[in-house]
Enzyme design. Sequence first.
Site, PDB file in Angstrom:
ATOM      1  N   CYS A  74       0.860  -1.180   0.000  1.00 17.19           N
ATOM      2  CA  CYS A  74       0.000   0.000   0.000  1.00 17.19           C
ATOM      3  C   CYS A  74       0.894   1.228   0.000  1.00 17.19           C
ATOM      4  O   CYS A  74       1.571   1.518   0.992  1.00 17.19           O
ATOM      5  CB  CYS A  74      -0.934   0.009   1.206  1.00 17.19           C
ATOM      6  SG  CYS A  74      -2.043   1.439   1.255  1.00 17.19           S
ATOM      7  N   HIS A 151      -1.925  -4.757 -10.528  1.00 16.18           N
ATOM      8  CA  HIS A 151      -2.701  -3.653 -11.087  1.00 16.18           C
ATOM      9  C   HIS A 151      -2.931  -3.871 -12.576  1.00 16.18           C
ATOM     10  O   HIS A 151      -2.060  -4.384 -13.287  1.00 16.18           O
ATOM     11  CB  HIS A 151      -1.972  -2.316 -10.909  1.00 16.18           C
ATOM     12  CG  HIS A 151      -2.027  -1.797  -9.519  1.00 16.18           C
ATOM     13  ND1 HIS A 151      -2.982  -0.901  -9.092  1.00 16.18           N
ATOM     14  CD2 HIS A 151      -1.255  -2.078  -8.435  1.00 16.18           C
ATOM     15  CE1 HIS A 151      -2.787  -0.635  -7.806  1.00 16.18           C
ATOM     16  NE2 HIS A 151      -1.751  -1.336  -7.391  1.00 16.18           N
ATOM     17  N   GLU A 200     -10.122  -0.105  -6.004  1.00 15.17           N
ATOM     18  CA  GLU A 200      -9.110  -0.828  -5.248  1.00 15.17           C
ATOM     19  C   GLU A 200      -9.647  -2.178  -4.785  1.00 15.17           C
ATOM     20  O   GLU A 200     -10.749  -2.277  -4.241  1.00 15.17           O
ATOM     21  CB  GLU A 200      -8.663   0.002  -4.040  1.00 15.17           C
ATOM     22  CG  GLU A 200      -7.420  -0.519  -3.377  1.00 15.17           C
ATOM     23  CD  GLU A 200      -6.800   0.494  -2.434  1.00 15.17           C
ATOM     24  OE1 GLU A 200      -5.849   0.103  -1.725  1.00 15.17           O
ATOM     25  OE2 GLU A 200      -7.255   1.661  -2.388  1.00 15.17           O
ATOM     26  N   CYS A 209      -4.845   6.033  -4.465  1.00  9.97           N
ATOM     27  CA  CYS A 209      -4.170   4.739  -4.351  1.00  9.97           C
ATOM     28  C   CYS A 209      -2.721   4.937  -4.774  1.00  9.97           C
ATOM     29  O   CYS A 209      -2.449   5.187  -5.955  1.00  9.97           O
ATOM     30  CB  CYS A 209      -4.856   3.695  -5.228  1.00  9.97           C
ATOM     31  SG  CYS A 209      -4.056   2.076  -5.194  1.00  9.97           S
ATOM     32  N   GLY A 212      -1.492   2.301  -7.155  1.00  4.23           N
ATOM     33  CA  GLY A 212      -2.140   2.532  -8.441  1.00  4.23           C
ATOM     34  C   GLY A 212      -1.460   3.646  -9.217  1.00  4.23           C
ATOM     35  O   GLY A 212      -1.274   3.548 -10.441  1.00  4.23           O
TER      36      GLY A 212
END
Length: 269
Positions: A74, A151, A200, A209, A212
Amino acid sequence: MRVPFTKMHGLGNDFIVLDARVDALPPMTRHSAATLADRKTGIGCDQLIILEPSSVADFKMRIFNADGGEVESCGNASRAVALKHGQPARVETDGGVIDVAPTDSGARVDMGQPRFEWQEIPLDYAMDTAAMPLAWGELTNPAAVNVGNPHVIFFVRDTDTVPLVDLGPQIETDAIFTEGVNVNVATIADRGQILLRVWERGVGLTRACGTGACATAVAAIRAGLVDSSVQVKLPGGELTIEWTPGSGIIMSGPAQESFSGTFEWDDFA
């Protein structure tokens, strides 16, 4: 057992941070993580973060999404943890060891090198991850990048017109993505800026994110669409992402502490 917590956020992507580096906590279950994350009956967050001792880094960061599932990485939480720790550190995650450092405006994180092979995303079968021959509604031919977590990135004319609330969960749970996937829709504003919205995995539509932003910037740089340092603008704010092939992804951006408190562990067991 009363447990102290810190509530933090990065661009509105919010976290409950529990520090178990000195005093251990009981095992965190999926139920407990989801109950704490509930915004009506718990403390409320997008991710629950637990800091623990590590044998390979300064400490370990464990990450639980709002649905209680434990995930690998994260980016926004990494900046929040850098701020909480207060000095540069190497941090173990299930997605790999990362380097974090607080800055005057937030934190800088070396997220490590991206991965592109289909087995590393991971996908169910082999295909070109730079332009996958797949489509979901109006979203077609995405790129896939693993930046500690998986992703998929779609470059579109206008991110705001994509029905991400409808398409996001379909793509996240598609069988091609054997561990689920985070879904990014991006518009190239110019060579120095990307506009981004993210669905997400295990959370849903989010204001920001960090991974991301990293994955999208890498996919755009790899495709020659933007420069090697680029601003990624999300609904919650902007991040700066820097990457050149063969090097780690550098993410810089803000993080803040919101408040702190305590809770009774047994209330959420």
